[in-house]
Design an enzyme around this catalytic site. Sequence first.
Site, PDB file in Angstrom:
ATOM      1  N   GLY A  26      -3.553  -9.355  -2.273  1.00 58.41           N
ATOM      2  CA  GLY A  26      -4.580  -9.898  -1.399  1.00 58.41           C
ATOM      3  C   GLY A  26      -5.916  -9.964  -2.116  1.00 58.41           C
ATOM      4  CD  GLN A  86     -11.206  -7.952  -3.480  1.00 59.46           C
ATOM      5  OE1 GLN A  86     -10.497  -8.609  -2.751  1.00 59.46           O
ATOM      6  NE2 GLN A  86     -10.720  -7.005  -4.265  1.00 59.46           N
ATOM      7  CB  CYS A 100      -8.764  -2.179  -4.060  1.00 58.91           C
ATOM      8  SG  CYS A 100     -10.034  -3.429  -3.825  1.00 58.91           S
ATOM      9  CG  LEU A 101      -6.624  -7.250  -7.331  1.00 57.70           C
ATOM     10  CD1 LEU A 101      -6.615  -8.772  -7.166  1.00 57.70           C
ATOM     11  CD2 LEU A 101      -5.778  -6.841  -8.525  1.00 57.70           C
ATOM     12  CG  HIS A 122      -7.493  -3.587   1.495  1.00 55.79           C
ATOM     13  ND1 HIS A 122      -7.296  -2.377   0.854  1.00 55.79           N
ATOM     14  CD2 HIS A 122      -8.181  -4.362   0.603  1.00 55.79           C
ATOM     15  CE1 HIS A 122      -7.851  -2.428  -0.359  1.00 55.79           C
ATOM     16  NE2 HIS A 122      -8.392  -3.613  -0.535  1.00 55.79           N
ATOM     17  CD  GLU A 123      -7.577  -8.221   0.638  1.00 54.66           C
ATOM     18  OE1 GLU A 123      -8.730  -8.343   0.195  1.00 54.66           O
ATOM     19  OE2 GLU A 123      -6.677  -7.599   0.041  1.00 54.66           O
ATOM     20  CG  HIS A 150     -12.577  -6.288   0.117  1.00 58.73           C
ATOM     21  ND1 HIS A 150     -13.289  -5.490  -0.745  1.00 58.73           N
ATOM     22  CD2 HIS A 150     -11.263  -6.112  -0.221  1.00 58.73           C
ATOM     23  CE1 HIS A 150     -12.448  -4.859  -1.555  1.00 58.73           C
ATOM     24  NE2 HIS A 150     -11.218  -5.213  -1.260  1.00 58.73           N
TER      25      HIS A 150
HETATM   26 ZN    ZN Z   1      -9.420  -4.648  -2.070  1.00 60.61          ZN
END
Ligand code: ZN
Length: 173
Positions: free
Chosen positions: A49, A54, A94-95, A136-137, A140
């Site tokens: 995701g 991000q 998480c990226l 989660h997204e 962000h």
């Molecule tokens: Zn993340």
Amino acid sequence: MKAMAIREILEYPDPRLRKPARKVEVVDEPIRQLVADMLETMYAEKGIGLAATQINEQLDVLVMDLSEERNEPICLINAEILEESGHQEHEEGCLSVPGIYAKVRRAEHIRVRALNEQGETVEMEADGLLAICIQHEMDHLRGKVFVDYLSPLKQKMVLKKMEKRHKAVVAEA
Ligand code: ZN
């Protein structure tokens, strides 16, 4: 249409990860270009995701792909949770916080309304990993990172690890 591009992913604790997204007013070609870039970036980094935040775009856009073959992209624009129930706790990564995994408590089941990349309103039910990923997204997009759910001690450890990582990256350059 321009070619897709892999974009740079902001890494914790970059203050730009705290900027909240604004709602998308019209789903037009620039938004579809953003979605294409986000998918390209997510696939390149092997994530499941990615939120626009991000890649330093303050727009309410998130993409996901939970399929094994990585060929079932989902895009949600202006997503809102209509209903949630139950609880689940799973290890998340998480990226934007590479190498860090921690358990986070989330709703087990959610019902979401959003726009798709055609600008059509869609409603979906999600549970399990899909529900976790959406929550989660969406965090962000409100400037929240999963690290925020951890104890102050664990947050300190994450900060230290990220500091080390960023020093190493600078040394390599
Ligand atoms: Zn993340």
